[in-house]
Design an enzyme around this catalytic site. Structure first.
Site, short mmCIF file in Angstrom:
data_model
loop_
_atom_site.label_atom_id
_atom_site.label_comp_id
_atom_site.label_asym_id
_atom_site.label_seq_id
_atom_site.Cartn_x
_atom_site.Cartn_y
_atom_site.Cartn_z
N PRO A 1 0.85 -1.20 0.00
CA PRO A 1 0.00 0.00 0.00
C PRO A 1 0.88 1.24 0.00
O PRO A 1 1.77 1.37 0.83
CB PRO A 1 -0.79 -0.13 1.31
CG PRO A 1 0.09 -0.96 2.20
CD PRO A 1 0.83 -1.89 1.29
N CYS B 1 2.85 3.13 9.28
CA CYS B 1 3.06 4.45 8.66
C CYS B 1 3.83 5.37 9.60
O CYS B 1 3.43 5.58 10.75
CB CYS B 1 1.72 5.08 8.29
SG CYS B 1 1.91 6.70 7.50
N LYS C 1 0.35 -4.87 8.88
CA LYS C 1 1.64 -4.36 8.39
C LYS C 1 2.23 -3.45 9.46
O LYS C 1 1.55 -2.56 9.98
CB LYS C 1 1.47 -3.58 7.08
CG LYS C 1 2.80 -3.15 6.45
CD LYS C 1 2.59 -2.62 5.03
CE LYS C 1 3.94 -2.42 4.33
NZ LYS C 1 4.62 -1.20 4.77
N ASP D 1 13.06 -1.98 0.59
CA ASP D 1 14.24 -2.00 -0.29
C ASP D 1 14.25 -3.18 -1.26
O ASP D 1 15.32 -3.56 -1.75
CB ASP D 1 15.54 -2.01 0.52
CG ASP D 1 15.73 -0.76 1.36
OD1 ASP D 1 14.97 0.20 1.16
OD2 ASP D 1 16.64 -0.76 2.22
N ARG E 1 8.36 0.76 -3.34
CA ARG E 1 8.99 1.70 -4.27
C ARG E 1 9.67 1.03 -5.45
O ARG E 1 9.91 1.66 -6.48
CB ARG E 1 9.96 2.59 -3.49
CG ARG E 1 9.25 3.58 -2.56
CD ARG E 1 10.20 4.31 -1.64
NE ARG E 1 10.78 3.41 -0.63
CZ ARG E 1 11.77 3.74 0.18
NH1 ARG E 1 12.32 4.94 0.08
NH2 ARG E 1 12.21 2.88 1.08
#
EC number: 1.3.1.-
Length: 328
Positions: free
Chosen positions: A18, A102, A141, A204, A227
């Site tokens: 997400p 987050c 998460k 990563d 990402r």
């Protein structure tokens, strides 16, 4: 290598993370079309969800073609989280994911996200209330912990399993790190050893070598890609294929990348309207074009354009010589 999340079997051990402002419906659709075990919505606030805010509802829109899709919820009130989870189940979500990871200040100051790793009692109430409110699987998460002096992810994973959570994803950084430094995949092995439910490694994972190391160091059951999928909606599918076969597929040829970009661009315009679609599209266009000759000037020019047809033509014109060079 497969993952079972409660009653749901994933096609492969790869999950699209997400990401706020990124994993909207058009992007999730592209990733799922290419191949991905599970796609997850942008994080949505549970309070906004129960108010049925129009923008929030658009963020969690489900399509049958995206099954299974998870909706990620953030919040600090157990009853509100439970109600929001039930609403999403009713709207077609296959899985509910709870955000304890987050690091953003606004979220943390609202006692949500990674802030909940500092309050295990409240975290447990949220986990239990949410899991009991729905018949679909609920996942979690989180990060390693708040900081290096409070690495409580293994303990919180055990609490989560006791509360009925069916899978845990751990980002290999603390909240204090945000996205600085490198992800500590080896720490996640302690989470894997603490529970019997599947554990997924995150952070990563941007290359095949990173997939190898992350799985080897963590002992995790799967990977979550964030990402690493920027401008590469095909990357999760490449990872799925690699884990299954050991073959490292090359990126699609440049003309296919252009087709994907234009498909994505048109989908964003349809989803958001012209003005909103252009605004969202600019960052994706930037990511797709990274590494190509004169891409900085190209991105700068795109950011100044407001005519969607002109942008589309400019994209084609920019890619044309690069495609010719690749074909030569």
């Amino acid at each position: 290598m497969a993952i079972q999340i409660g009653t749901i079997s994933l096609e492969g051990p790869v999950i699209l993370a997400p990401m706020s402002g990124v994993t909207d419906l058009p992007f999730r659709r592209l990733v799922k079309q290419s191949g991905c075990g599970l796609v997850v919505s942008e994080m949505v606030a549970s309070q906004a969800m129960i108010r049925e805010n129009r923008q929030t509802l658009r963020m969690v829109e489900c399509e049958p073609e995206q099954f299974p899709m998870a909706v990620q919820l953030a919040g600090c009130e157990p009853d509100v989280m439970a109600e929001a989870a039930k609403l999403n189940e009713d709207r077609g979500a296959a899985i509910i994911d709870i955000n304890f990871g987050c690091p953003v200040k606004k979220v943390v100051n609202g006692h949500a996200g990674s802030s909940l790793m500092r309050d295990e009692a409240l975290a447990a109430r949220i986990l239990e209330a949410t899991a009991k409110a729905v018949t679909i699987p609920v996942t979690l998460k989180m990060r390693k912990g708040w900081d290096d002096s409070s690495l409580n992810a293994p303990r919180l994973a055990r609490i989560a399993e006791e509360c009925g959570i069916k899978l845990v994803t751990v980002h290999g950084r603390t909240r204090e790190q945000f996205y600085n430094g490198t992800a500590d995949w080896s720490f996640i092995r302690s989470v894997k050893e603490a529970v019997s439910i599947p554990v997924v490694v995150n952070g990563d994972i941007t290359s095949f070598d990173a997939v190898d190391r992350a799985l080897a160091e963590s002992g995790a059951d799967g990977v979550m890609i964030g990402r690493g999928a920027y401008g590469r909606p095909w990357f999760p599918a490449q990872v799925m294929h690699y884990i299954r076969t050991g073959e490292r597929l090359p990126d699609p040829p440049l003309h296919e990348q252009l087709d994907t970009l234009l498909e994505h661009y048109d989908a964003m315009l349809t989803h958001y309207g012209v003005e909103g679609g252009l605004r969202v599209a600019r960052k994706h266009i930037s990511w797709y074009s990274t590494g190509l000759r004169d891409s900085a000037e190209f991105r700068s020019e795109v950011n100044r354009m407001s005519d969607p047809e002109r942008v589309r033509g400019f994209i084609r014109d920019f890619y044309a010589p690069a495609i010719e060079r690749m074909a030569a």
